[in-house]
Design an enzyme around this catalytic site. Structure first.
Site, mmCIF file in Angstrom:
data_model
loop_
_atom_site.group_PDB
_atom_site.id
_atom_site.type_symbol
_atom_site.label_atom_id
_atom_site.label_comp_id
_atom_site.label_asym_id
_atom_site.label_seq_id
_atom_site.Cartn_x
_atom_site.Cartn_y
_atom_site.Cartn_z
ATOM 1 N N CYS A 39 0.771 -1.238 0.000
ATOM 2 C CA CYS A 39 0.000 0.000 0.000
ATOM 3 C C CYS A 39 0.804 1.292 0.000
ATOM 4 O O CYS A 39 0.590 2.158 -0.849
ATOM 5 C CB CYS A 39 -0.991 -0.002 1.159
ATOM 6 S SG CYS A 39 -0.359 -0.731 2.686
ATOM 7 N N HIS A 102 -1.074 7.011 5.121
ATOM 8 C CA HIS A 102 -0.136 5.883 5.069
ATOM 9 C C HIS A 102 1.088 6.097 4.184
ATOM 10 O O HIS A 102 1.611 5.147 3.600
ATOM 11 C CB HIS A 102 -0.881 4.604 4.643
ATOM 12 C CG HIS A 102 -0.254 3.354 5.205
ATOM 13 N ND1 HIS A 102 -0.234 2.154 4.541
ATOM 14 C CD2 HIS A 102 0.405 3.156 6.372
ATOM 15 C CE1 HIS A 102 0.375 1.248 5.268
ATOM 16 N NE2 HIS A 102 0.782 1.829 6.382
ATOM 17 N N ASP A 249 -4.996 0.201 -4.281
ATOM 18 C CA ASP A 249 -3.557 0.402 -4.137
ATOM 19 C C ASP A 249 -2.746 -0.874 -4.280
ATOM 20 O O ASP A 249 -1.523 -0.820 -4.400
ATOM 21 C CB ASP A 249 -3.229 1.107 -2.816
ATOM 22 C CG ASP A 249 -3.746 0.364 -1.599
ATOM 23 O OD1 ASP A 249 -4.443 -0.656 -1.758
ATOM 24 O OD2 ASP A 249 -3.451 0.799 -0.469
ATOM 25 N N ASN A 250 -3.375 -2.029 -4.232
ATOM 26 C CA ASN A 250 -2.675 -3.295 -4.469
ATOM 27 C C ASN A 250 -3.706 -4.407 -4.536
ATOM 28 O O ASN A 250 -4.894 -4.185 -4.306
ATOM 29 C CB ASN A 250 -1.618 -3.591 -3.400
ATOM 30 C CG ASN A 250 -2.107 -3.455 -1.969
ATOM 31 O OD1 ASN A 250 -1.632 -2.610 -1.229
ATOM 32 N ND2 ASN A 250 -3.066 -4.275 -1.572
#
Length: 490
Positions: A39, A102, A249-250
């Site tokens: 992420c 993050h 994001d992934n």
């Protein structure tokens, strides 16, 4: 979120009507990728249009090992990296991020110092719950630059026994208020709801409603939030003036198959450079501008979002010579020919290692790795390739294929099950093309490799007593500062 968690990407439960409607009314990309398989590096790349090896969101402690921003990380997104928000702020946009940030704990990485005017969310992911004696405290939640609570406590509760939480609902309601307040101004809303990240929790109205179990409940909760935001755009009569992108994001956390989503036909999951780790949903929407019901099969990436938004808004980089790894997708979004794009390649990094490169339909693996024995024993991680057996390719140690890369045609073999025969002319021709793209990319990194931001940790940075904690009686004692080398093994 996994590629196949949505109805529009083939999930048989068809429980995401609002996101599916976005795809029906906009353009869906079948070969869309995150910028990285975890992420923090992926999010930083989306915000900057630059891969982690350039923007610094990686570790150099061990070759080919992943890292993410943790509450004790001593680095983050550097001040010299320009974000989408910084470009838009210069054009008069009001910018807000809601949910999961993050990409760093330090002041220079904080959203309000990266071009955002407002922030409601957490700098960290959904770790916890913790007691006061644990290594980490429960992550702080911020309203702009002040702490207003902590995950797992009070109104930001996450009940791990029942799976209930108000978090996605809180993020949604705040987005609606922001849009209402800025209906007469240009705005950029980065809605980073993270309900599908463990520990997965959903609003009470969705518990027990999905055919897919609790993870499906969470996806339905997220889909409801998207529906509320889209309905608000229409209510404010902003829908025909608004560019909307939905992505991830992934890939899914495949080591928790009942809790971690679905990569569909693709190999493995999050943390890997196989297709399941990085191929994700990518939907673009703008009524009367982006054609409805269009499907694009061109390889594209989260790093393309930055230059696309620059072209839409007329924004300019502060340093025009700074390399962007992405390209504007605007030509194909408005239905120009596919050859109007200059790039059709994807770079798959794992830490400092360029593990694989895709050009067109062909993908060459220069390195491969499943995960380490330490990750298998760690309850936070596990096996991202459960049940998969491909000798010499899906391995428990990093495997070097540079002398004879493992090549797949992803059109014929999207699951990366049948490597091409190196003796064939097709293999030799396509590998030469991919090698040339790889070499050009590596040459572009000369003088442009970011300082590794995720190498070190300091427990004193973990959000023990942020500004505002005293006003809500949630300050905790700050331990002494001690910088240590971070051990990564995923």
């Amino acid at each position: 979120m996994g590629y196949a968690d949505l109805g529009c990407y083939g999930n048989e439960a068809r429980e995401t009507p609002n996101i599916d409607k976005l795809a029906e009314e906009g353009t869906l990309f079948t070969d869309f990728y995150s910028a990285y398989a975890t992420c923090s590096p992926s999010r930083a790349s989306m915000l900057t249009g630059r891969l982690p090896i350039r923007n610094g969101l990686y570790t150099n402690n061990t070759f080919g090992v992943n890292a993410v921003d943790l509450p004790d990380s001593t680095g983050g997104l550097p001040a010299e990296e320009e974000t989408i928000a910084e470009v838009l702020a210069k054009l008069g946009y009001r910018n807000k991020v809601i949910g999961k940030w993050h990409v760093g704990n330090l002041d220079e990485s904080f959203p309000l110092n990266q071009g955002f005017h407002e922030f409601f969310g957490s700098k960290d992911n959904r770790m916890g719950p913790y007691t006061e004696d644990d290594y980490y405290p429960n992550p702080p939640v911020y309203r702009d630059n002040k702490m207003v609570g902590r995950y797992f406590e009070r109104e930001f509760f996450m009940d791990l026994d029942t799976g209930e939480s108000n978090m996605t609902r809180i993020w949604t309601e705040d987005a609606l208020v922001f849009m209402e307040e800025n209906k007469d101004n240009p705005f950029f809303l980065y809605w980073a709801a993270d309900g599908t990240h463990t520990p997965i929790v959903a609003y009470k109205d969705f518990l027990g409603t999905s055919e897919r179990g609790h993870y499906g409940d969470v996806v339905r909760d997220l889909d409801f939030g998207v529906g509320q935001i889209m309905a608000k755009l229409t209510e404010l009569d902003l829908h025909k003036d608004t560019f909307v992108f939905f992505g991830s994001d992934n890939g899914p956390a495949g080591w928790k198959p009942l809790k971690g989503g679905s990569a569909g036909p693709f190999l493995c999951s999050k943390t890997t450079t196989f297709e399941g780790g990085m191929r994700v949903p990518g939907i673009f929407w703008w009524p009367d501008v982006i054609p409805a019901g269009k499907i694009q099969r061109i390889p594209t990436n989260l790093v393309d979002l930055f230059p696309t938004i620059l072209e839409i808004t007329g924004g300019q980089q502060s340093e025009p010579k700074k390399v962007l790894d992405g390209q504007s997708l605007w030509p194909i979004l408005i239905d120009q020919p596919a050859n109007s794009l200059k790039k059709d390649h994807i770079f798959y990094y794992r830490g400092t290692g360029l593990y694989a490169v895709r050009v067109g339909q062909y993908k060459a693996h220069y390195w491969s790795w499943n995960t380490s024995p330490q990750a298998l024993e760690d309850p936070k991680y596990g096996d991202p390739c459960p049940g998969v057996c491909q000798a010499g390719f899906i391995t428990m140690e990093q495997t070097d294929h540079r002398d004879e890369p493992v090549l797949f045609h992803l059109g014929r073999d999207p699951g990366e099950k049948f490597p091409m025969d190196p003796a064939t002319e097709e293999y030799q021709t396509q590998l030469a093309i991919i090698n040339a793209v790889r070499d050009e990319h590596l040459k572009s990194l000369e003088g442009d490799v970011g300082y590794p931001q995720l190498d070190y940790a300091d427990r004193s940075l973990c959000g023990w007593a942020p500004p505002g904690c005293d006003e809500i009686d949630m300050c905790l004692p700050v331990p002494e500062s001690e910088v240590v080398l971070k051990e990564w093994y995923i």
